[in-house]
Design an enzyme around this catalytic site. Structure first.
Site, PDB file in Angstrom:
ATOM      1  N   LYS A 226      35.106  67.041  53.486  1.00 58.36           N
ATOM      2  CA  LYS A 226      33.887  67.669  54.006  1.00 58.36           C
ATOM      3  C   LYS A 226      33.740  67.279  55.469  1.00 58.36           C
ATOM      4  O   LYS A 226      33.677  66.100  55.807  1.00 58.36           O
ATOM      5  CB  LYS A 226      32.674  67.201  53.203  1.00 58.36           C
ATOM      6  N   LYS A 279      35.388  71.840  52.713  1.00 55.38           N
ATOM      7  CA  LYS A 279      34.137  72.422  53.192  1.00 55.38           C
ATOM      8  C   LYS A 279      33.971  72.131  54.665  1.00 55.38           C
ATOM      9  O   LYS A 279      34.167  70.988  55.049  1.00 55.38           O
ATOM     10  CB  LYS A 279      32.986  71.795  52.389  1.00 55.38           C
TER      11      LYS A 279
HETATM   12  C1  PBG Z   1      24.281  67.899  51.402  1.00 54.21           C
HETATM   13  C2  PBG Z   1      24.970  69.202  51.518  1.00 54.21           C
HETATM   14  C3  PBG Z   1      25.045  70.006  52.659  1.00 54.21           C
HETATM   15  C4  PBG Z   1      25.636  71.202  52.251  1.00 54.21           C
HETATM   16  C5  PBG Z   1      25.951  71.076  50.907  1.00 54.21           C
HETATM   17  N1  PBG Z   1      25.539  69.824  50.469  1.00 54.21           N
HETATM   18  C6  PBG Z   1      24.540  69.782  54.033  1.00 54.21           C
HETATM   19  C7  PBG Z   1      25.011  68.628  54.811  1.00 54.21           C
HETATM   20  O1  PBG Z   1      25.972  67.939  54.457  1.00 54.21           O
HETATM   21  O2  PBG Z   1      24.391  68.355  55.831  1.00 54.21           O
HETATM   22  C8  PBG Z   1      25.871  72.385  53.135  1.00 54.21           C
HETATM   23  C9  PBG Z   1      26.016  73.694  52.431  1.00 54.21           C
HETATM   24  C10 PBG Z   1      25.891  74.881  53.320  1.00 54.21           C
HETATM   25  O3  PBG Z   1      25.781  74.790  54.546  1.00 54.21           O
HETATM   26  O4  PBG Z   1      25.900  75.989  52.756  1.00 54.21           O
HETATM   27  N2  PBG Z   1      25.009  66.782  51.178  1.00 54.21           N
END
Ligand code: PBG
Length: 355
Positions: A226, A279
């Site tokens: 991520k 992601k």
């Molecule tokens: C939180 C999380 C996020 C997303 C999914 N889980 C945001 C972040 O990490 O700040 C983002 C999903 C999206 O942008 O569609 N842990």
């Protein structure tokens, strides 16, 4: 077979002669070029194109993310994500029935929390919003695969995925809380927990915590690679979870790195991840592809909120066709190697695919 493929000299007047000849007798064409390989043969008709298609997208490949909020009969439009809503538990259930009917096998639930505190205690409240939503969905529709986000950001006043001590997002203490959160979701009946926090060692710790409570059947969809991305902006608007200070670069990955993604994925698989995720998706197709080659577990990709927003915005301007852009992007993610895709387009794509 290699044959000489020199282009014969063909003055303009000859082109006309050839065209005329080919219109009169289309089954026996006069060829200006001596080609062995004509790749267009495999693109001639829809039937042939269907036969040689290498990648197909199916509603079964999609996971629909849903935002849950306290209330009843609530369908609150999310300003930063047109077409998406904050839903009360009853509406989440209704939505899941619709999603299931479209052939989408899974939903991923995120909680909008109005009881934020520094420790994110609402995250593991056994009667919390997400826990109740999971219970309600599994009661109404036991077959659907319910997944939940495991991270503290919607529940903390500072908006970080873990606990903050002296301006540092601390690892091991955060993992303790994440384990409690995961177990509370499992107690509520979730199928898969999806840790999105990027703390070290959390997959193994969550696996142990789940198993210790008898939840050996609960799966882990690990957000393994991520990245610290600007494409999460609209999502943070949806949950009001933008960090109040500091960014997430001490735990989310740097966009420059791909070897590090392999390392993260390997660790998560060793620790017991059932599925690994990359992601965002579209700016990281190379990472999806490398990860696909690296591991044998299924690979997921998250087509995140900013990627959704870009297509909506460009189509509103009349610059791209919304549906075509959506399908092309989802197909690209699948082609790169994702087995399953979390996407806000899930319902629209499933509808188009079943037409
Ligand atoms: C939180 C999380 C996020 C997303 C999914 N889980 C945001 C972040 O990490 O700040 C983002 C999903 C999206 O942008 O569609 N842990």
């Amino acid at each position: 077979m290699i044959r000489q493929t020199a282009l014969r000299h063909c003055p303009a007047s000859d082109v006309e002669v050839i065209l005329r000849a080919n219109t009169t007798s289309p089954s026996k064409k006069v060829c200006a070029m001596d080609l062995v390989y004509r790749p267009r043969r495999l693109r001639r008709t829809a039937a042939v194109r269907a036969l040689v298609r290498e990648t197909t997208l199916h509603p079964n490949n999609l996971i629909y993310p849903l935002f849950v909020k306290e209330g009843e009969g609530l369908r609150e439009p999310i300003e930063s994500m047109p077409g998406q809503f904050r839903l009360s538990v009853d509406e989440v259930v209704a939505e899941c029935l619709e999603v299931w009917d479209l052939g989408i096998p899974a939903v991923n639930l995120f909680g909008y929390c109005d009881k934020k505190d520094a420790l994110g205690t609402e995250a593991f409240n056994p009667d919390g919003l997400i826990q109740r939503a999971v219970g309600a969905v599994k009661d109404a529709l036991p077959e659907i695969c319910v997944q939940t986000d495991v991270a503290l950001d919607p529940y903390t006043t500072h908006g970080h995925d873990g606990l903050v001590v002296d301006d540092e997002v601390v690892n091991d203490e955060s993992v303790e809380v994440l384990c409690q959160q995961a177990v509370s979701h499992a107690d509520a009946g979730v199928d898969w927990v999806a840790p999105s926090d990027m703390m070290d060692g959390r997959i193994g710790a969550i696996r142990d915590a789940l198993d210790a409570e008898g939840h050996t059947d609960v799966g882990i969809l690990a957000y393994s690679a991520k990245y610290a991305s600007c494409f999460y902006g609209p999502f943070r608007g949806a949950l009001e979870s933008t960090p109040s200070k500091m960014d997430k670069k001490t735990y989310q990955m740097a966009p420059e790195n791909v070897r590090e993604a392999i390392r993260e994925v390997q660790l998560d698989v060793e620790e017991g991840a059932d599925v690994v995720m990359v992601k965002p998706a579209l700016a990281y197709l190379d990472v999806i592809s490398v990860v696909r080659d690296e591991v044998d577990v299924p690979v997921a990709a998250y087509n995140v909120s900013g990627e959704y927003g870009m297509i909506l915005a460009a189509s509103e301007k009349g610059w791209v066709d919304r549906d075509k852009a959506m399908m092309e992007c989802l197909l690209a993610i699948k082609r790169a190697g994702a087995d399953m895709i979390l996407t806000y387009f899930a319902k629209d794509a499933a509808r188009l695919l079943s037409d």
